[in-house]
Design an enzyme around this catalytic site. Structure first.
Site, mmCIF file in Angstrom:
data_model
loop_
_atom_site.group_PDB
_atom_site.id
_atom_site.type_symbol
_atom_site.label_atom_id
_atom_site.label_comp_id
_atom_site.label_asym_id
_atom_site.label_seq_id
_atom_site.Cartn_x
_atom_site.Cartn_y
_atom_site.Cartn_z
ATOM 1 N N THR A 56 0.841 -1.206 0.000
ATOM 2 C CA THR A 56 0.000 0.000 0.000
ATOM 3 C C THR A 56 0.870 1.247 0.000
ATOM 4 O OG1 THR A 56 -1.575 -1.270 1.300
ATOM 5 C CG2 THR A 56 -1.957 1.079 1.169
ATOM 6 N N GLU A 271 13.609 -26.265 27.655
ATOM 7 C CA GLU A 271 14.295 -25.244 26.847
ATOM 8 C C GLU A 271 15.792 -25.540 26.721
ATOM 9 O OE1 GLU A 271 12.573 -23.471 25.056
ATOM 10 O OE2 GLU A 271 10.677 -23.701 26.109
ATOM 11 N N HIS A 274 16.306 -27.941 23.877
ATOM 12 C CA HIS A 274 16.337 -27.289 22.554
ATOM 13 C C HIS A 274 17.693 -26.620 22.324
ATOM 14 C CE1 HIS A 274 12.203 -27.835 21.503
ATOM 15 N NE2 HIS A 274 11.723 -27.073 22.469
#
Length: 458
Positions: A56, A271, A274
């Site tokens: 836009t 965590e 990971h």
């Protein structure tokens, strides 16, 4: 209608698109030059790209550069309950634009009216169909070189009717991509104006840190960081504000959850799993942050943003990615001898990647063959076509391949974590104390790590 004050210098990171659109500007300014050599300027330009890349903004910039009236309307504004209203709005819009030619008409979200005809369940006399037909007629029924150019934006070009994208209608397709590192630097330069950003902030580092952010994400990040500074009554935006804002844009705001120590410990192991798996995999990017602070629906997170802009993926990188995703569940199983529901999102993403490897990228024993899912049929969601039928044997083969990939990577993750047990314990202890580890703290923790070479208990 308005006369935009936006120009090309307000749009950054989209140089190729700007170059394409500069011709449109030149035509609107000097039409005679083109008419002399018998050139027909494109009637319609389709801006295609993901959300937030500046479609836009570019349309407004074209009108601003050319200094011509700009009529903007969203595709959905044509859609009314009464049949014929949309079509008459299209007629009025084009009539007004022709009267003040040269002019630009901008239709945002054109896929809401420009979908394939006959592909939906609606009748052929539906409102959408009438509106689309009227646009088709207006665009090709122009008196030649009437000086009205139609720009349209969409992030779903696959849904558009072929009659809309043929030469003579939207005959230019300008692709906008997510900005690369240079583009991100330029976008940050534009949006930091008026914000007192501290001298210690390196825009170079920030641009590297924000791989995969769109222009809208970057603007939002700078805005959020300024809000954080104002909230604490500070006069400068610091690196810490920007880091928090970048995490907030991608993962949602942090929430102080009253978690029991047991829950926190479980999240910390998850965590750490990971982070350690990713750290010891060759094709994974460096771990940026490990945290057990809840954000959005997640109780903790491990951030591994891409180190550089990548436009391709290899099989090994995809497999390593699945392995790192499986690290959380593997850590729960090895260290806590239990499983939690926290791994559901990891499992979902790993399964999707494994499935893509089998059905889209041809990276399995089935071989290089594309096997589109039902939702990937070429007409999109509203298709009346029958879904593609596979034999049961092939379906079973796809399932067993997906299964094999995930199981192999899960075992590989367990193997890595088993070899680096002491690292996991270090990371967990540190997370329980400080809740968040930044990349340098994480690297320092693992600097003197040792590898265990005992066999894995099955």
């Amino acid at each position: 209608k308005d006369m935009p004050q936006v120009t090309f210098k307000d749009a950054a990171g989209v140089d190729e698109a700007k170059q394409e659109l500069a011709e449109v500007v030149d035509f609107l300014k000097h039409p005679v030059k083109y008419q002399k050599v018998g050139a027909r300027i494109p009637r319609g330009v389709l801006l295609v790209g993901p959300a937030g890349v500046g479609k836009t903004l570019l349309a407004r910039a074209v009108a601003g550069e050319a200094g011509v009236p700009f009529y903007s309307i969203a595709g959905s504004e044509f859609m009314e309950m009464f049949v014929g209203v949309g079509a008459s709005r299209v007629r009025d819009l084009f009539e007004t634009a022709k009267n003040s030619a040269p002019a630009i008409i901008f239709i945002d979200e054109i896929e809401s009216i420009g979908r394939h005809r006959g592909a939906g369940a609606s009748s052929s006399h539906g409102e959408q169909e009438q509106t689309l037909n009227q646009i088709l007629v207006e665009m090709d029924g122009f008196t030649p070189n009437a000086g009205v150019i139609v720009l349209a934006a969409t992030n779903r070009p696959d849904l558009l009717d072929p009659a809309l994208t043929r030469p003579g209608r939207f005959d230019r397709r300008v692709m906008l991509e997510l900005p690369d590192i240079e583009g991100r630097k330029e976008i940050l330069e534009i949006h930091q104006k008026g914000k007192p950003i501290s001298h210690e902030v390196s825009m170079e580092k920030l641009a590297r840190r924000t791989v995969g952010f769109s222009g809208a994400d970057l603007e939002n990040m700078l805005n959020e960081s300024a809000i954080l500074a104002a909230r604490d009554d500070r006069n400068e935006v610091t690196t810490k504000d920007l880091e928090e804002a970048a995490t907030k844009v991608k993962m949602g705001p942090s929430r102080k959850r009253l978690q029991s120590d047991e829950d926190k410990r479980m999240t910390a192991y998850h965590e750490a799993g990971h982070a350690i798996a990713a750290h010891y995999l060759d094709n994974m990017d460096p771990v940026h942050r490990v945290s057990i602070v809840a954000r959005g629906a997640a109780l903790g997170f491990t951030m591994i943003p891409p180190k550089e802009d990548r436009y391709n993926q290899t099989e090994q990188r995809l497999l390593d990615n699945i392995c790192a995703l499986m690290g959380g569940r593997a850590a729960e199983e090895i260290f806590l001898k239990t499983m939690s529901v926290g791994a559901s999102n990891d499992i979902e993403r790993a399964t999707q990647t494994a499935r893509d490897m089998v059905v889209r990228y041809g990276m399995s024993s089935i071989g290089p063959r594309a096997l589109p899912d039902d939702e990937q049929t070429n007409v999109g969601v509203w298709s009346m076509e029958k879904p593609i039928k596979y034999s049961d044997a092939l379906m079973a083969q796809i399932d067993s391949e997906v299964n094999r990939i995930i199981k192999e990577q899960y075992e590989r993750a367990k193997e890595i974590l088993h070899q680096h047990r002491s690292d996991i314990e270090k990371v967990v202890d540190e997370l329980m104390k400080s809740e968040t580890l930044e990349s340098d703290e994480f690297e320092a923790l693992l600097a003197d790590s040792t590898t265990v070479q005992e066999p894995l208990d099955q």
